[in-house]
Design a protein around this motif. Structure first.
Motif, PDB file in Angstrom:
ATOM      1  N   VAL A 191      -5.085  -6.373   2.059  1.00 51.59           N
ATOM      2  CA  VAL A 191      -4.196  -7.134   2.948  1.00 51.59           C
ATOM      3  C   VAL A 191      -4.217  -6.540   4.351  1.00 51.59           C
ATOM      4  N   LEU A 192      -4.088  -5.226   4.438  1.00 54.52           N
ATOM      5  CA  LEU A 192      -4.048  -4.559   5.743  1.00 54.52           C
ATOM      6  C   LEU A 192      -5.382  -4.689   6.483  1.00 54.52           C
ATOM      7  N   GLN A 193      -6.480  -4.717   5.726  1.00 54.76           N
ATOM      8  CA  GLN A 193      -7.795  -4.843   6.353  1.00 54.76           C
ATOM      9  C   GLN A 193      -8.075  -6.266   6.833  1.00 54.76           C
ATOM     10  N   GLU A 194      -7.652  -7.253   6.041  1.00 52.42           N
ATOM     11  CA  GLU A 194      -7.945  -8.641   6.383  1.00 52.42           C
ATOM     12  C   GLU A 194      -6.936  -9.251   7.358  1.00 52.42           C
ATOM     13  N   PHE A 195      -5.735  -8.679   7.408  1.00 55.32           N
ATOM     14  CA  PHE A 195      -4.688  -9.223   8.280  1.00 55.32           C
ATOM     15  C   PHE A 195      -4.135  -8.092   9.149  1.00 55.32           C
ATOM     16  N   PRO A 196      -4.785  -7.818  10.282  1.00 56.83           N
ATOM     17  CA  PRO A 196      -4.444  -6.660  11.119  1.00 56.83           C
ATOM     18  C   PRO A 196      -3.010  -6.642  11.635  1.00 56.83           C
ATOM     19  N   ASN A 197      -2.374  -7.815  11.738  1.00 52.50           N
ATOM     20  CA  ASN A 197      -0.999  -7.822  12.239  1.00 52.50           C
ATOM     21  C   ASN A 197       0.032  -7.753  11.115  1.00 52.50           C
ATOM     22  N   ALA A 198      -0.420  -7.332   9.919  1.00 56.39           N
ATOM     23  CA  ALA A 198       0.504  -7.122   8.806  1.00 56.39           C
ATOM     24  C   ALA A 198       0.769  -5.633   8.627  1.00 56.39           C
ATOM     25  N   GLN A 199       2.012  -5.285   8.348  1.00 57.39           N
ATOM     26  CA  GLN A 199       2.402  -3.944   7.932  1.00 57.39           C
ATOM     27  C   GLN A 199       2.914  -4.038   6.499  1.00 57.39           C
ATOM     28  N   LEU A 200       2.764  -2.974   5.719  1.00 63.10           N
ATOM     29  CA  LEU A 200       3.113  -3.083   4.309  1.00 63.10           C
ATOM     30  C   LEU A 200       3.651  -1.757   3.790  1.00 63.10           C
ATOM     31  N   VAL A 201       4.768  -1.830   3.084  1.00 62.77           N
ATOM     32  CA  VAL A 201       5.339  -0.660   2.413  1.00 62.77           C
ATOM     33  C   VAL A 201       5.653  -1.032   0.969  1.00 62.77           C
ATOM     34  N   VAL A 202       5.726  -0.027   0.121  1.00 62.68           N
ATOM     35  CA  VAL A 202       5.965  -0.237  -1.306  1.00 62.68           C
ATOM     36  C   VAL A 202       7.198   0.547  -1.736  1.00 62.68           C
ATOM     37  N   THR A 246      -0.093   5.921  -2.543  1.00 59.69           N
ATOM     38  CA  THR A 246      -0.149   6.912  -1.458  1.00 59.69           C
ATOM     39  C   THR A 246      -1.552   7.492  -1.290  1.00 59.69           C
ATOM     40  N   ASP A 247      -2.320   7.548  -2.382  1.00 53.02           N
ATOM     41  CA  ASP A 247      -3.696   8.051  -2.278  1.00 53.02           C
ATOM     42  C   ASP A 247      -4.552   7.166  -1.367  1.00 53.02           C
ATOM     43  N   LEU A 248      -4.150   5.897  -1.243  1.00 48.00           N
ATOM     44  CA  LEU A 248      -4.877   4.976  -0.366  1.00 48.00           C
ATOM     45  C   LEU A 248      -4.191   4.795   0.984  1.00 48.00           C
ATOM     46  N   GLY A 249      -3.182   5.618   1.223  1.00 48.59           N
ATOM     47  CA  GLY A 249      -2.504   5.568   2.509  1.00 48.59           C
ATOM     48  C   GLY A 249      -1.432   4.498   2.609  1.00 48.59           C
ATOM     49  N   ILE A 250      -1.025   3.913   1.478  1.00 49.29           N
ATOM     50  CA  ILE A 250       0.033   2.901   1.475  1.00 49.29           C
ATOM     51  C   ILE A 250       1.373   3.623   1.391  1.00 49.29           C
ATOM     52  N   PRO A 251       2.230   3.475   2.402  1.00 51.60           N
ATOM     53  CA  PRO A 251       3.486   4.234   2.414  1.00 51.60           C
ATOM     54  C   PRO A 251       4.499   3.730   1.398  1.00 51.60           C
ATOM     55  N   LEU A 252       5.276   4.645   0.841  1.00 47.92           N
ATOM     56  CA  LEU A 252       6.390   4.318  -0.048  1.00 47.92           C
ATOM     57  C   LEU A 252       7.678   4.358   0.753  1.00 47.92           C
ATOM     58  N   ARG A 253       8.571   3.431   0.460  1.00 43.40           N
ATOM     59  CA  ARG A 253       9.856   3.424   1.163  1.00 43.40           C
ATOM     60  C   ARG A 253      10.916   2.831   0.249  1.00 43.40           C
ATOM     61  N   GLU A 254      11.985   3.560   0.046  1.00 44.29           N
ATOM     62  CA  GLU A 254      13.075   3.091  -0.797  1.00 44.29           C
ATOM     63  C   GLU A 254      13.837   1.953  -0.126  1.00 44.29           C
ATOM     64  N   ASP A 255      14.126   2.112   1.156  1.00 44.42           N
ATOM     65  CA  ASP A 255      14.913   1.124   1.900  1.00 44.42           C
ATOM     66  C   ASP A 255      13.980   0.084   2.519  1.00 44.42           C
TER      67      ASP A 255
END
Length: 409
Positions: free
Chosen positions: A30-41, A55-64
């Protein structure tokens, strides 16, 4: 260009679903194909992909996730976990006015939420674009064969939910060295049916025509795919009209008895309209010519087209017996004279990693372009039940239900 902030929800409905809308690699896509998207899990101890895999792929975790614009889940979001004024994607199970989700839709409106339901995302022909149906068929067919093997003490396969993934499950059914010359009927023509057929083909079972299935004997196990036209007829008409059947199913009668006389294992994968006739009756099941002894009700319509489906079974205990003479449920595999039923209603959960990857692929292909680049074809508009807390025109019929003023019958 303004960034679109996406959040992947932790599943909150109990029992907890292990599936995810986007696997770690699909998040990266998603982040590669849509540059104006941000994503947290949102972190989760239960999902099939561990937090570290993200996190191993650089996808940030966020509780809030209150800073996100759009939130993606799988199952219904518990009312107390809904964040006001956000856009949500999940299977809401509200469009048929399901009583158990009335409070959910009411809360969506009360909190000014925009709700887009995966089930309603369709193409210009009205065909669903995002679904788990294929995996319901895959797991359901495997469970059906597992159930048949246990009933007749032929083989004992590892349950699908104990398999790591599809490849692991394949290793199990490749262990089946002997299957008698039974006949297997698969009803339906959608994703679920083709998922079931995929398993049967991978096992090396031979597919035959409907005419061959009805009229010939084989020295090997075979299966046939049955469409609605194969087991329905309109009195007084010699021709089949699919559109008429879909619009007026109450005018048709079941002709399934001819299949019940030659079928050993029935895999029910077809969508059923409650106005349509049942496949067969409880009385039919007591007929000496009724041959079916094992039913994998993959569609799992309780008290629907298959009268022995008295309840949904569970992943932990997927089978139960139905005694046609007492019309009661009995313990699974308690008598070979009983009909053994497999009726798990959340089959894709048994192979959550595969199902999630496939679902993410559909999400990226059919939802993300409209969400990030503009909904030029109305894909999301058609699937929007509520916008900013107001029911859209297409779903105004849900108003009394959502407000809790629907007259109870």
């Amino acid at each position: 260009m303004t960034k679109v902030k996406l959040g992947i929800l932790r599943e909150g409905k109990m029992p907890v679903d292990k599936r995810v809308p986007l696997s770690p690699k699909k998040c990266l896509q998603v982040l590669q194909e849509f540059p104006n998207a941000q994503l947290v899990v949102q972190p989760s101890p239960h999902r099939c992909f561990k937090d570290q895999e993200y996190t191993d792929l650089g996808i940030p975790l966020r509780e809030d996730l209150t800073n996100c614009d759009v939130l993606f889940g799988v199952k219904e979001v518990p009312v107390d976990q809904l964040i006001p004024h956000k856009t949500y994607f999940f299977f809401s199970h509200t469009i048929k006015k399901q009583p158990h989700n009335q409070k959910l839709l009411h809360a969506v409106l009360e909190k000014g939420i925009t709700l887009i339901d995966y089930e309603l995302i369709t193409n210009d022909h009205g065909e669903r674009e995002v679904a788990f149906g294929r995996w319901a068929g895959i797991v359901g067919a495997y469970n059906g064969l597992l159930t048949y093997g246990k009933k007749w003490n032929l083989f004992d396969l590892k349950p699908a939910h104990q398999c790591v993934d599809m490849m692991d499950m394949e290793e199990e059914f490749f262990k089946v060295k002997f299957l008698p010359n039974i006949k297997i009927a698969v009803t339906g023509g959608g994703r679920v049916a083709f998922g079931a057929i995929e398993v049967l083909q991978r096992m090396g079972l031979r597919q035959v025509t409907v005419a061959e299935y009805l009229n010939e004997e084989f020295a090997e196990p075979v299966f046939a795919q049955l469409r609605s036209s194969d087991y329905h007829a309109k009195p007084g008409s010699d021709t089949w009209d699919s559109q008429d059947f879909y619009h007026n199913p109450q005018l048709y009668q079941s002709t399934f008895s001819k299949f019940a006389k030659v079928t050993d294992l029935l895999m029910v994968c077809a969508y059923w309209n409650p106005a349509a006739p049942v496949l067969f009756t409880e009385e039919d099941m007591r007929d000496p010519d009724f041959k079916i002894n094992t039913i994998a009700d993959i569609s799992c319509d309780v008290d629907g087209p298959v009268p022995s489906t008295k309840r949904a079974s569970t992943i932990a205990e997927p089978a139960y017996d139905y005694n046609p003479w007492t019309q009661k449920e009995e313990p699974a595999y308690s008598s070979t004279k009983n009909i053994t039923v497999m009726a798990v209603d959340n089959l894709p959960c048994e192979l959550p990693r595969n199902a999630s990857v496939d679902f993410g692929r559909q999400l990226i292909a059919h939802i993300m372009p409209a969400l990030i680049n503009g909904d030029t074809h109305g894909v999301l508009e058609r699937a929007t039940i509520a916008k900013n807390g107001v029911l859209t025109e297409r779903y105004q019929y849900l108003h009394d239900y959502a407000m809790g003023t629907l007259e109870q019958k």
